[in-house]
Motif scaffolding. Sequence first.
Motif, PDB file in Angstrom:
ATOM      1  N   UNK A   4      12.303 -10.943   6.556  1.00 45.10           N
ATOM      2  CA  UNK A   4      12.942  -9.882   6.243  1.00 45.10           C
ATOM      3  C   UNK A   4      12.197 -10.015   5.448  1.00 45.10           C
ATOM      4  N   UNK A   5      12.092 -11.017   4.437  1.00 40.40           N
ATOM      5  CA  UNK A   5      10.546 -11.274   3.406  1.00 40.40           C
ATOM      6  C   UNK A   5       9.727 -10.741   3.771  1.00 40.40           C
ATOM      7  N   UNK A   6       8.881 -11.543   4.637  1.00 42.63           N
ATOM      8  CA  UNK A   6       7.411 -11.825   5.513  1.00 42.63           C
ATOM      9  C   UNK A   6       7.427  -9.872   5.335  1.00 42.63           C
ATOM     10  N   UNK A   7       8.282  -9.209   5.746  1.00 40.57           N
ATOM     11  CA  UNK A   7       8.056  -7.488   6.071  1.00 40.57           C
ATOM     12  C   UNK A   7       8.361  -7.273   5.105  1.00 40.57           C
ATOM     13  N   UNK A   8       9.000  -7.467   4.066  1.00 42.01           N
ATOM     14  CA  UNK A   8       8.848  -6.529   2.676  1.00 42.01           C
ATOM     15  C   UNK A   8       7.209  -7.002   1.594  1.00 42.01           C
ATOM     16  N   UNK A   9       6.856  -7.932   2.195  1.00 40.67           N
ATOM     17  CA  UNK A   9       5.516  -8.192   0.956  1.00 40.67           C
ATOM     18  C   UNK A   9       4.632  -8.059   2.301  1.00 40.67           C
ATOM     19  N   UNK A  10       3.970  -8.097   3.361  1.00 42.26           N
ATOM     20  CA  UNK A  10       3.235  -7.307   4.347  1.00 42.26           C
ATOM     21  C   UNK A  10       3.369  -5.571   3.393  1.00 42.26           C
ATOM     22  N   UNK A  11       4.675  -4.985   4.279  1.00 37.79           N
ATOM     23  CA  UNK A  11       4.689  -3.926   3.833  1.00 37.79           C
ATOM     24  C   UNK A  11       4.273  -3.579   1.960  1.00 37.79           C
ATOM     25  N   UNK A  12       4.730  -4.031   1.866  1.00 40.03           N
ATOM     26  CA  UNK A  12       3.958  -3.787   0.198  1.00 40.03           C
ATOM     27  C   UNK A  12       2.817  -3.958  -0.178  1.00 40.03           C
ATOM     28  N   UNK A  13       2.095  -5.439   0.932  1.00 37.86           N
ATOM     29  CA  UNK A  13       0.463  -5.279   0.347  1.00 37.86           C
ATOM     30  C   UNK A  13       0.572  -3.699   0.832  1.00 37.86           C
ATOM     31  N   UNK A  14       1.022  -3.331   2.387  1.00 39.76           N
ATOM     32  CA  UNK A  14      -0.616  -2.605   3.175  1.00 39.76           C
ATOM     33  C   UNK A  14       0.009  -1.285   1.899  1.00 39.76           C
ATOM     34  N   UNK A  15       1.721  -0.924   1.749  1.00 38.99           N
ATOM     35  CA  UNK A  15       1.425   0.462   0.410  1.00 38.99           C
ATOM     36  C   UNK A  15       0.289   0.417  -0.771  1.00 38.99           C
ATOM     37  N   UNK A  16       0.661  -1.232  -1.443  1.00 38.61           N
ATOM     38  CA  UNK A  16      -0.936  -1.008  -3.065  1.00 38.61           C
ATOM     39  C   UNK A  16      -1.846  -0.590  -1.962  1.00 38.61           C
ATOM     40  N   UNK A  17      -2.318  -1.206  -1.304  1.00 36.75           N
ATOM     41  CA  UNK A  17      -3.976  -1.498  -0.461  1.00 36.75           C
ATOM     42  C   UNK A  17      -3.868   0.329  -0.906  1.00 36.75           C
ATOM     43  N   UNK A  18      -2.992   1.778   0.333  1.00 38.94           N
ATOM     44  CA  UNK A  18      -3.530   2.646   0.951  1.00 38.94           C
ATOM     45  C   UNK A  18      -3.227   3.349  -0.547  1.00 38.94           C
ATOM     46  N   UNK A  19      -2.006   3.237  -1.252  1.00 44.76           N
ATOM     47  CA  UNK A  19      -2.527   3.291  -2.652  1.00 44.76           C
ATOM     48  C   UNK A  19      -3.381   3.861  -3.666  1.00 44.76           C
ATOM     49  N   UNK A  20      -3.865   2.376  -3.200  1.00 45.11           N
ATOM     50  CA  UNK A  20      -4.820   2.302  -4.387  1.00 45.11           C
ATOM     51  C   UNK A  20      -5.865   3.024  -4.090  1.00 45.11           C
ATOM     52  N   UNK A  21      -6.912   3.232  -2.685  1.00 41.42           N
ATOM     53  CA  UNK A  21      -7.312   3.751  -1.841  1.00 41.42           C
ATOM     54  C   UNK A  21      -7.279   5.776  -1.885  1.00 41.42           C
ATOM     55  N   UNK A  22      -5.965   5.843  -1.820  1.00 45.93           N
ATOM     56  CA  UNK A  22      -6.103   7.093  -2.013  1.00 45.93           C
ATOM     57  C   UNK A  22      -6.262   7.971  -3.692  1.00 45.93           C
ATOM     58  N   UNK A  23      -5.630   7.186  -4.603  1.00 50.53           N
ATOM     59  CA  UNK A  23      -5.842   7.711  -5.729  1.00 50.53           C
ATOM     60  C   UNK A  23      -7.118   7.328  -6.349  1.00 50.53           C
ATOM     61  N   UNK A  24      -7.952   6.252  -5.730  1.00 50.64           N
ATOM     62  CA  UNK A  24      -9.797   6.211  -6.266  1.00 50.64           C
ATOM     63  C   UNK A  24     -10.486   7.538  -5.444  1.00 50.64           C
ATOM     64  N   UNK A  25      -9.594   7.574  -4.744  1.00 52.73           N
ATOM     65  CA  UNK A  25     -10.212   8.565  -3.617  1.00 52.73           C
ATOM     66  C   UNK A  25     -10.042   9.623  -4.453  1.00 52.73           C
ATOM     67  N   UNK A  26      -9.742  10.144  -4.830  1.00 52.70           N
ATOM     68  CA  UNK A  26      -8.367  11.508  -6.416  1.00 52.70           C
ATOM     69  C   UNK A  26      -9.018  11.656  -7.005  1.00 52.70           C
TER      70      UNK A  26
END
Length: 116
Positions: A4-26
């Motif tokens: 669960x810790x591993x999945x949480x870290x991976x999901x957090x990383x994915x959300x942060x990367x996608x979020x940064x990409x979306x904010x940069x595009x906006x």
Amino acid sequence: MYFTLFVTVILTAVVLVVGAYVVAKLIGPRSYNKVKGEPYECGIPTRGSSWLPVSIGYYLFAILFLIFDVETVFLYPWAVVVKEFGAMALLSIGFFLVVLVFGLAYAWRKGALEWK
């Protein structure tokens, strides 16, 4: 628990990367033109091929720098715990430094540190 810790870290990383990409595009600039797509924006078109051969010596020098730089970073944890381990820590770091010096002498002897 670790899964669960591993999945949480991976999901957090994915959300942060996608979020940064979306904010940069906006909020990023939107003026695109042909000139900005070129490799150089100095106004002078390139002559010939932009791909030039680079001497392997530059790569060897950079790799050697990284190797010895990373190896010296390993000295910090040793310096923190040297009092706890006593003579054994001193012996192990002595061996470590001897290996580093032999590696440096080998690279120097082979001419990897000379600019030609």
